[in-house]
Design an enzyme around this catalytic site. Sequence first.
Site, short mmCIF file in Angstrom:
data_model
loop_
_atom_site.label_atom_id
_atom_site.label_comp_id
_atom_site.label_asym_id
_atom_site.label_seq_id
_atom_site.Cartn_x
_atom_site.Cartn_y
_atom_site.Cartn_z
N CYS A 130 0.84 -1.20 0.00
CA CYS A 130 0.00 0.00 0.00
C CYS A 130 0.88 1.26 0.00
CB CYS A 130 -0.97 0.00 1.17
SG CYS A 130 -2.32 1.19 0.97
N ASP A 199 -3.30 1.15 10.29
CA ASP A 199 -4.46 2.05 10.47
C ASP A 199 -4.93 2.01 11.91
OD1 ASP A 199 -4.43 1.17 7.47
OD2 ASP A 199 -5.55 3.05 7.58
P1 RI2 Z 1 0.34 6.16 7.02
C1 RI2 Z 1 -3.57 3.55 4.59
O1 RI2 Z 1 -4.95 3.42 4.46
C2 RI2 Z 1 -2.86 2.24 4.38
O2 RI2 Z 1 -3.56 1.13 4.93
C3 RI2 Z 1 -1.57 2.53 5.11
O3 RI2 Z 1 -0.83 1.37 5.39
C4 RI2 Z 1 -2.11 3.20 6.35
O4 RI2 Z 1 -3.18 4.03 5.89
C5 RI2 Z 1 -1.12 4.00 7.16
O5 RI2 Z 1 -0.61 5.05 6.39
P2 RI2 Z 1 -5.80 4.08 3.21
O6 RI2 Z 1 -6.17 5.47 3.66
O7 RI2 Z 1 -0.40 6.83 8.15
O8 RI2 Z 1 -4.99 4.02 1.97
O9 RI2 Z 1 1.59 5.46 7.52
O10 RI2 Z 1 -7.03 3.19 3.14
O11 RI2 Z 1 0.60 7.10 5.87
#
Ligand code: RI2
Length: 310
Positions: A130, A199
């Site tokens: 991701c 998350d």
């Molecule tokens: P940071 C994201 O969720 C991903 O799951 C990623 O691993 C997590 O947030 C943490 O991201 P989405 O918003 O806070 O893409 O480390 O569903 O940037």
Amino acid sequence: MGLEQVRETADKISSMEIRGAGRIARAAAEALKDLALQSTAEEAAGYLDELKEAGDILISARPTAVSLPNAVRYILHRVDAAGAGDVETLRELTVKRAEEFIQNSVEAVEKIGLYGARRIADGDTVMTHCNSAAAIEVIKSAWGEGKDIRVIASEARPRYQGHLTVKELAAEGIPTTLIVDSAVRAVMKEVDKVVVGADSIAANGAVINKIGTSQIALAAHEARVLFFVAAETYKFHPETQLGEAVEIEERDPSEVADPEEFEGVTIRNPAFDVTPSEYIDLIITEKGIIPPQAAIMVIREEFGWAVGWK
Ligand code: RI2
């Protein structure tokens, strides 16, 4: 103005125009700050009601990343605890706390990069999934220290956040390879360490992250590859110590495939999964590197006040 602008931010979070657990937390803090500056409330009680309503709107934008309610709580609890005051005092306090949250958040990611890089060795191949600012900071920081590393990143269907990751890493000059999510186990033998974001982190050390993370953890475990999670302490979920389960967001099926082309077929789109603590070697936080079993201690230390406080 006011709550309308808060709703706009909430919509951007729901549609994922603003995404990433850390970014949505900072966007919520920014929205509360803007509301504070714009509020026309004349009495403290009215001001606080408005702020709480804004908090509820923001929190309900997405259910899984606890960074969002934790950011709102960080600000509201401190403003609320200041007790009755005049609107001006509460306004200033709101702005101050929102700015404080945002600054702490930015600094936390930098520290995670610094601490996490110590766990990446020269010559390592690192897998990520991701698009996590915290995980990417670990990789960039190791590269910045002159370690000769390479990265394998999965695309993260259905929204392909992996594309953001590979572009960002390649722009730094880091040798980066993109794979489909289902290629993870096939290439795991080439990997030394996995670093992902989070998350939410539960009291039992389980990590809730982008769908596919738990499969990567399983493959890493099988291949005896170290599995690291990079997460700020506001990703730890206080209610899980009281037995509350983290809600896994199910997003619109149309993100996966056009339902009209698949008549009679149920299309599901769970956005996150749960990786049990047994598959996690370390959690890298801005307050230090901990084993997943220490999650409960972080929750007690950081959010002791939050239990029972909305
Ligand atoms: P940071 C994201 O969720 C991903 O799951 C990623 O691993 C997590 O947030 C943490 O991201 P989405 O918003 O806070 O893409 O480390 O569903 O940037």
